[in-house]
Design a protein around this motif. Structure first.
Motif, PDB file in Angstrom:
ATOM      1  N   SER A 110       0.811  -1.290   0.042  1.00 11.18           N
ATOM      2  CA  SER A 110       0.033   0.078  -0.089  1.00 11.18           C
ATOM      3  C   SER A 110       0.994   1.145   0.195  1.00 11.18           C
ATOM      4  O   SER A 110       0.209   2.389   0.018  1.00 11.18           O
ATOM      5  N   GLN A 111       2.186   1.100   0.459  1.00  8.17           N
ATOM      6  CA  GLN A 111       2.940   2.370   0.184  1.00  8.17           C
ATOM      7  C   GLN A 111       3.325   2.993  -1.079  1.00  8.17           C
ATOM      8  O   GLN A 111       3.454   2.262  -2.210  1.00  8.17           O
ATOM      9  N   HIS A 112       3.231   4.039  -1.129  1.00 14.04           N
ATOM     10  CA  HIS A 112       3.414   5.007  -2.361  1.00 14.04           C
ATOM     11  C   HIS A 112       4.939   4.802  -3.047  1.00 14.04           C
ATOM     12  O   HIS A 112       5.811   4.942  -2.167  1.00 14.04           O
ATOM     13  N   LEU A 113       4.974   4.328  -4.203  1.00 14.03           N
ATOM     14  CA  LEU A 113       6.539   4.456  -4.924  1.00 14.03           C
ATOM     15  C   LEU A 113       6.837   5.789  -5.170  1.00 14.03           C
ATOM     16  O   LEU A 113       5.839   6.638  -5.579  1.00 14.03           O
ATOM     17  N   ASP A 114       8.161   5.915  -5.121  1.00 14.40           N
ATOM     18  CA  ASP A 114       8.510   7.327  -5.714  1.00 14.40           C
ATOM     19  C   ASP A 114       8.246   7.444  -7.069  1.00 14.40           C
ATOM     20  O   ASP A 114       8.220   6.294  -7.905  1.00 14.40           O
ATOM     21  N   SER A 115       8.238   8.622  -7.711  1.00 11.81           N
ATOM     22  CA  SER A 115       7.778   8.821  -9.142  1.00 11.81           C
ATOM     23  C   SER A 115       8.635   8.400 -10.111  1.00 11.81           C
ATOM     24  O   SER A 115       8.421   7.869 -11.217  1.00 11.81           O
ATOM     25  N   ASN A 116      10.197   7.910  -9.820  1.00 14.76           N
ATOM     26  CA  ASN A 116      11.083   7.517 -10.632  1.00 14.76           C
ATOM     27  C   ASN A 116      10.976   6.163 -10.629  1.00 14.76           C
ATOM     28  O   ASN A 116      11.726   5.280 -11.338  1.00 14.76           O
ATOM     29  N   CYS A 132      16.647  -4.142 -12.107  1.00 13.46           N
ATOM     30  CA  CYS A 132      17.384  -4.717 -11.034  1.00 13.46           C
ATOM     31  C   CYS A 132      18.977  -4.256 -10.920  1.00 13.46           C
ATOM     32  O   CYS A 132      19.418  -4.184  -9.794  1.00 13.46           O
ATOM     33  N   LEU A 133      19.509  -4.491 -12.062  1.00 15.08           N
ATOM     34  CA  LEU A 133      21.075  -4.292 -12.085  1.00 15.08           C
ATOM     35  C   LEU A 133      21.509  -3.117 -12.469  1.00 15.08           C
ATOM     36  O   LEU A 133      22.781  -2.566 -12.151  1.00 15.08           O
ATOM     37  N   GLY A 134      20.684  -2.235 -13.167  1.00 12.89           N
ATOM     38  CA  GLY A 134      21.160  -0.793 -13.543  1.00 12.89           C
ATOM     39  C   GLY A 134      21.873  -0.762 -14.880  1.00 12.89           C
ATOM     40  O   GLY A 134      22.450  -1.626 -15.478  1.00 12.89           O
ATOM     41  N   ARG A 136      24.708   0.668 -15.609  1.00  9.36           N
ATOM     42  CA  ARG A 136      25.945   0.515 -15.353  1.00  9.36           C
ATOM     43  C   ARG A 136      26.301  -0.827 -15.601  1.00  9.36           C
ATOM     44  O   ARG A 136      27.302  -1.166 -16.441  1.00  9.36           O
ATOM     45  N   ILE A 137      25.703  -1.732 -15.065  1.00  5.56           N
ATOM     46  CA  ILE A 137      26.066  -3.412 -15.027  1.00  5.56           C
ATOM     47  C   ILE A 137      25.422  -3.824 -16.432  1.00  5.56           C
ATOM     48  O   ILE A 137      26.218  -4.709 -16.898  1.00  5.56           O
ATOM     49  N   TYR A 138      24.326  -3.445 -16.818  1.00  6.00           N
ATOM     50  CA  TYR A 138      23.567  -3.997 -18.044  1.00  6.00           C
ATOM     51  C   TYR A 138      24.566  -3.696 -19.318  1.00  6.00           C
ATOM     52  O   TYR A 138      24.707  -4.325 -20.173  1.00  6.00           O
ATOM     53  N   SER A 139      25.014  -2.337 -19.169  1.00  3.32           N
ATOM     54  CA  SER A 139      25.761  -1.935 -20.435  1.00  3.32           C
ATOM     55  C   SER A 139      27.346  -2.382 -20.218  1.00  3.32           C
ATOM     56  O   SER A 139      28.185  -1.905 -21.003  1.00  3.32           O
ATOM     57  N   GLU A 140      27.724  -2.942 -19.080  1.00  2.23           N
ATOM     58  CA  GLU A 140      28.977  -3.277 -18.750  1.00  2.23           C
ATOM     59  C   GLU A 140      29.869  -2.036 -18.870  1.00  2.23           C
ATOM     60  O   GLU A 140      30.989  -2.366 -19.183  1.00  2.23           O
ATOM     61  N   ILE A 141      29.503  -1.109 -18.234  1.00  6.00           N
ATOM     62  CA  ILE A 141      30.240   0.119 -17.909  1.00  6.00           C
ATOM     63  C   ILE A 141      31.343  -0.108 -16.839  1.00  6.00           C
ATOM     64  O   ILE A 141      30.663  -0.110 -15.458  1.00  6.00           O
ATOM     65  N   ASP A 142      32.477   0.190 -16.777  1.00  2.62           N
ATOM     66  CA  ASP A 142      33.309  -0.219 -15.704  1.00  2.62           C
ATOM     67  C   ASP A 142      33.061   0.644 -14.320  1.00  2.62           C
ATOM     68  O   ASP A 142      33.175   0.279 -13.435  1.00  2.62           O
ATOM     69  N   ALA A 143      33.028   1.981 -14.757  1.00  2.00           N
ATOM     70  CA  ALA A 143      32.848   3.004 -13.466  1.00  2.00           C
ATOM     71  C   ALA A 143      32.160   4.164 -13.955  1.00  2.00           C
ATOM     72  O   ALA A 143      31.868   4.436 -15.147  1.00  2.00           O
ATOM     73  N   LEU A 144      31.618   4.884 -13.058  1.00  2.00           N
ATOM     74  CA  LEU A 144      30.846   6.206 -13.243  1.00  2.00           C
ATOM     75  C   LEU A 144      31.740   7.335 -13.322  1.00  2.00           C
ATOM     76  O   LEU A 144      32.972   7.104 -13.024  1.00  2.00           O
ATOM     77  N   SER A 145      31.293   8.144 -14.243  1.00  2.00           N
ATOM     78  CA  SER A 145      32.205   9.548 -14.266  1.00  2.00           C
ATOM     79  C   SER A 145      31.957  10.265 -13.157  1.00  2.00           C
ATOM     80  O   SER A 145      31.021  10.131 -12.134  1.00  2.00           O
ATOM     81  N   MET A 155      18.664   4.501 -12.181  1.00  2.00           N
ATOM     82  CA  MET A 155      18.222   4.066 -13.300  1.00  2.00           C
ATOM     83  C   MET A 155      19.876   3.448 -13.873  1.00  2.00           C
ATOM     84  O   MET A 155      19.829   2.634 -14.842  1.00  2.00           O
ATOM     85  N   LYS A 156      20.939   4.205 -13.375  1.00  2.00           N
ATOM     86  CA  LYS A 156      22.364   3.651 -13.691  1.00  2.00           C
ATOM     87  C   LYS A 156      22.607   2.583 -12.760  1.00  2.00           C
ATOM     88  O   LYS A 156      23.282   1.600 -13.226  1.00  2.00           O
ATOM     89  N   VAL A 157      22.327   2.629 -11.386  1.00  2.00           N
ATOM     90  CA  VAL A 157      22.982   1.687 -10.501  1.00  2.00           C
ATOM     91  C   VAL A 157      21.870   0.580 -10.074  1.00  2.00           C
ATOM     92  O   VAL A 157      22.115  -0.451  -9.380  1.00  2.00           O
ATOM     93  N   GLY A 158      20.811   0.756 -10.464  1.00  2.00           N
ATOM     94  CA  GLY A 158      19.816  -0.420 -10.413  1.00  2.00           C
ATOM     95  C   GLY A 158      19.028   0.131  -9.004  1.00  2.00           C
ATOM     96  O   GLY A 158      19.336   0.458  -8.124  1.00  2.00           O
ATOM     97  N   PHE A 159      17.760  -0.458  -9.064  1.00  2.00           N
ATOM     98  CA  PHE A 159      17.096  -0.206  -7.914  1.00  2.00           C
ATOM     99  C   PHE A 159      17.108  -1.365  -6.975  1.00  2.00           C
ATOM    100  O   PHE A 159      17.240  -2.572  -7.408  1.00  2.00           O
ATOM    101  N   PRO A 160      17.241  -1.168  -5.669  1.00  2.00           N
ATOM    102  CA  PRO A 160      17.466  -2.184  -4.762  1.00  2.00           C
ATOM    103  C   PRO A 160      16.001  -2.779  -4.330  1.00  2.00           C
ATOM    104  O   PRO A 160      14.898  -2.516  -4.931  1.00  2.00           O
TER     105      PRO A 160
END
Length: 263
Positions: A110-116, A132-134, A136-145, A155-160
């Motif tokens: 019943s809890q509201h989810l964030d808009s994102n 789930c994975l984000g 970064r992992i899905y596209s196999e990017i080694d590191a964030l800028s 969206m980049k690191v995945g939703f827990p």
């Protein structure tokens, strides 16, 4: 049926030319065995020689056959096999998590989810992998800028696997997402993001297991044992996570032939 074909398939219940009652009507329920057989003969004569089934190709996208392997897991590397006491404690902790989740499922749902937070549809395999994975992992990017280190971009690191998210997933979705992530894991490395989601999905999986879920978790345990053996640096934290998944599959979900022998 043509005469030639009829000779190859002799009648098991031949229907002769009986003297049926004058008021015999093929459209009403038969009153005698002769009327019943005659009606069957009439209906069979009306059937077309060739019948084409209408099949929805979308329903054939997923595998229709469930293959359950009976092969076991590979033994843990020397010195990394979990003790029986450790395994029993993990099963107890996992059982408590499942009980709490079931008890409070309606509250979290019943809890509201964030808009994102936009949960993909059950059949959207690529969408769930990214969710789930984000990216970064899905596209196999080694590191964030450097610019991406400010704040958390899910969206980049995945939703827990938040309780407000997994509580909204029915069993069909839980099984589908588990299948997507296990398929991913079959070709990719183990990551903390993947481990968290696998644990959460196992916690949501209802018992008794359906055949498809049974096959999936066995596949997962065997894959964990393969990765554990191939772990070059023998990362203790990662091996412990792999041990945990194997332990839950084998000892909580009663796949005892996959269990690690106590060290």
């Amino acid at each position: 049926m043509e005469a030639g074909a009829e000779e190859l398939v002799p009648r098991l219940l031949p229907v002769g030319d009986w003297d049926l009652a004058e008021d015999f009507a093929p459209t009403v329920p038969p009153r005698t065995p002769q009327e019943y057989l005659k009606r069957v003969q009439i209906e069979a004569a009306r059937c077309p020689d060739v019948v084409v089934a209408k099949i929805d190709p979308r329903k054939l996208k997923k595998k229709q056959t469930v293959n359950i392997s009976i092969s076991g897991c590979q033994p843990a590397p020397e010195g990394y096999s979990p003790t029986l006491r450790w395994q029993q404690q993990q099963v107890a902790n996992f059982s408590a998590v499942r009980q709490s989740l079931n008890k409070h499922r309606n509250h979290w749902r019943s809890q509201h989810l964030d808009s994102n937070v936009i949960m993909p549809k059950s059949e959207d395999e690529e969408g769930w992998k990214k969710f789930c994975l984000g990216e970064r992992i899905y596209s196999e990017i080694d590191a964030l800028s450097d610019n991406e280190n400010i704040g958390i971009d899910y969206m980049k690191v995945g939703f827990p696997p938040l309780l407000s998210i997994v509580s909204r997933m029915n069993q069909a979705t839980v099984t589908s997402v588990l299948e997507y992530l296990i398929s991913w894991f079959g070709e990719k490395k183990f990551t903390p993001e993947l481990g968290r989601w696998l644990y959460a999905l196992l916690a949501c999986l209802e018992k008794p297991l359906l055949p498809e879920a049974h096959s999936l978790i066995r596949q997962l345990a065997r894959r964990c044992s393969e990765v554990r053996v191939l772990e070059e640096n023998k990362n203790e934290e990662q091996i412990s996570a792999l041990n945990l998944i194997i332990c839950l599959v084998s000892r909580y979900f009663d796949q005892r032939d996959l269990a690690d022998e106590p060290s």
